[in-house]
Design an enzyme around this catalytic site. Structure first.
Site, PDB file in Angstrom:
ATOM      1  N   LEU A  52       0.815  -1.220   0.000  1.00 32.23           N
ATOM      2  CA  LEU A  52       0.000   0.000   0.000  1.00 32.23           C
ATOM      3  C   LEU A  52       0.846   1.267   0.000  1.00 32.23           C
ATOM      4  O   LEU A  52       0.319   2.369  -0.151  1.00 32.23           O
ATOM      5  CB  LEU A  52      -0.948   0.009   1.209  1.00 32.23           C
ATOM      6  CG  LEU A  52      -2.019  -1.084   1.209  1.00 32.23           C
ATOM      7  CD1 LEU A  52      -2.892  -0.976   2.453  1.00 32.23           C
ATOM      8  CD2 LEU A  52      -2.881  -1.022  -0.047  1.00 32.23           C
ATOM      9  N   ASP A 301       0.771  -9.724  -4.614  1.00 33.33           N
ATOM     10  CA  ASP A 301       2.018  -8.943  -4.615  1.00 33.33           C
ATOM     11  C   ASP A 301       1.802  -7.629  -5.370  1.00 33.33           C
ATOM     12  O   ASP A 301       2.658  -7.191  -6.142  1.00 33.33           O
ATOM     13  CB  ASP A 301       3.182  -9.735  -5.210  1.00 33.33           C
ATOM     14  CG  ASP A 301       4.540  -9.094  -4.918  1.00 33.33           C
ATOM     15  OD1 ASP A 301       4.593  -8.113  -4.140  1.00 33.33           O
ATOM     16  OD2 ASP A 301       5.551  -9.558  -5.482  1.00 33.33           O
ATOM     17  N   HIS A 305       3.911   1.444  -8.689  1.00 31.49           N
ATOM     18  CA  HIS A 305       5.038   2.356  -8.900  1.00 31.49           C
ATOM     19  C   HIS A 305       4.577   3.525  -9.756  1.00 31.49           C
ATOM     20  O   HIS A 305       3.789   3.336 -10.695  1.00 31.49           O
ATOM     21  CB  HIS A 305       6.204   1.664  -9.603  1.00 31.49           C
ATOM     22  CG  HIS A 305       6.866   0.598  -8.799  1.00 31.49           C
ATOM     23  ND1 HIS A 305       7.619   0.874  -7.679  1.00 31.49           N
ATOM     24  CD2 HIS A 305       6.890  -0.755  -8.953  1.00 31.49           C
ATOM     25  CE1 HIS A 305       8.084  -0.265  -7.176  1.00 31.49           C
ATOM     26  NE2 HIS A 305       7.655  -1.259  -7.922  1.00 31.49           N
TER      27      HIS A 305
END
Length: 426
Positions: A52, A301, A305
């Site tokens: 997060l 997962d 970004h």
């Protein structure tokens, strides 16, 4: 609230009555309600492995946007990994994340505590204090880095036994992966990218299975990616050792040849991930292991970004992919539509078992009278082109852009309250 004509785990159409956040009746009920015709009802999904980013990297994701993304993907709870800034290695930081989840979360947020101080692999973090905190941490991981010191890993496994915790290991022998860029093989050689050998993962898994058995503790293996890892985990389970494992959606569908042959062009960092995409043979082994229970759960997962960290040359690009909003569709494509899993199996691997491994109460329960109304309604009949601009996540680094995937999350209910309706945030 009544959900009408919905197929629980793909069974015959039934109605579900919800009162005060609890399922109170299931059957052929009178009255009006939400139309569930053609939809499958699953227990609200639980992710054991979500990044997060808050605190510290709010440019990539926040607790609010990350949990919105989770709700859009059918999740009612996520485990927030510890590699934030500052690292979640103290009671204070994990409580901060937990409180942010309670304030802004579109799903429940369960913090994961770091195993070592600063993820540096030198000394144990405040495991007991995090376990005793308001966040009640039970999963500990240095994910993003491996606890490669065998003595430190042993101590962590011994320590968490006191409060029924689990150490979730990022299996990567750092001395075998220095400078590694993608899966080691023919393609890495042809592209001139430093190879990431399968043995770097497998050696750590073998060591840690032996350590967990030696001290009688719980080990969870993060993002398994190789056929050899599958065989080691299968062997450990045959011994009766308390070892569980997860696989990501992208490792169930994508292969390392995309780095060379992708429609988006070769050397596209969208396919750069840790652990790397592997071969078709590895994908086949992972699917089989998830089907037969050797691998226990699917974990996203989810690694957001910002654009500038991914749209750069391969060597400089960050590793990771967002995955919360596409996970169920990818699992349908890889496991359900191939006949490897039915919807009850999906519920087991994406809700019931991850909640059990994480010791998460109130989630991962069957859709039955008396259970909390954490429910995902899913339409498996449609196919949709993935458009990252429509994601709730702050980040857009998905490898599925432009791909057509099956299924759509129509609604998500958290304790009877809709967080998503008609595919949109409620």
């Amino acid at each position: 609230m009544i959900i009408k004509n919905v197929r629980i785990l793909g069974g015959e159409p039934q109605d579900i009555r919800i009162e005060d956040g609890v399922i109170t009746e299931i059957g052929q009920l009178g009255g009006e309600g939400i139309d569930g015709q053609g939809l499958i009802a699953l227990p609200g999904l639980v992710d054991l492995h979500t990044h997060l980013r808050e605190p510290g990297r709010e440019d990539a994701e926040t607790v609010q946007t990350g949990t919105q993304s989770a709700a859009r993907g059918g999740y009612t709870a996520v485990h927030a990994m510890a590699n934030t800034m500052p690292v979640a290695d103290t009671a204070g930081v994990v409580e901060q994340v937990w409180r942010l989840g309670r304030e802004f979360g579109h799903c429940d947020v369960q913090p994961v505590g770091a195993v070592t101080v600063g993820l540096e692999g030198k000394q144990l973090a405040e495991l007991g204090a995090m376990a005793d905190s308001a966040a009640q941490v039970r999963v500990f991981s240095d994910d993003g880095r491996c606890v490669d010191d065998a003595v430190l890993m042993r101590r962590a496994l011994e320590y968490v036994k006191a409060f029924d915790g689990v150490v979730a290991q990022h299996a990567q022998e750092p001395r075998l992966t220095g400078g590694a860029q993608m899966n080691e093989g023919v393609i890495s050689g042809r592209l001139g990218l430093a190879g990431w050998p399968a043995v770097a993962e497998e050696a750590i898994i073998a060591r840690d299975c032996l350590l967990a058995a030696h001290v009688g503790s719980r080990l969870h293996v993060c993002h398994v990616s190789t056929a050899g890892s599958v065989e080691i985990i299968r062997w450990a389970k045959s011994k009766g050792w308390n070892v569980t494992a997860e696989v990501t959606p992208h490792h169930l569908l994508l292969t390392d040849d995309l780095v060379e042959t992708s429609p988006n062009g070769s050397y596209n960092p969208i396919y750069k991930v840790n652990p790397p995409l592997r071969t078709a043979a590895d994908v086949e082994a992972l699917r089989g292991a998830l089907a037969d229970g050797t691998i226990d759960v699917v974990a996203t997962d989810h690694a957001p970004h910002p654009v500038e960290d991914k749209e750069t040359e391969w060597a400089a690009a960050a590793m990771g992919m967002v995955g919360l909003e596409t996970a169920l569709s990818v699992v349908q494509e890889a496991m359900v539509d191939t006949g490897l899993l039915d919807w009850a199996g999906v519920a087991e691997r994406m809700s019931i078992t991850p909640a059990r491994i994480g010791r998460l109460t109130g989630h991962g329960q069957a859709i039955e009278v008396g259970a909390p109304a954490n429910i995902t309604l899913y339409d498996p009949s449609v196919r949709t082109e993935v458009d990252p601009s429509a994601f709730a996540s702050k980040s857009r680094n998905t490898p599925y852009e432009g791909m057509t995937l099956p299924g759509r999350v129509v609604a998500t209910f958290l304790r009877g309250k809709p967080t998503v309706l008609e595919g949109k945030l409620a």
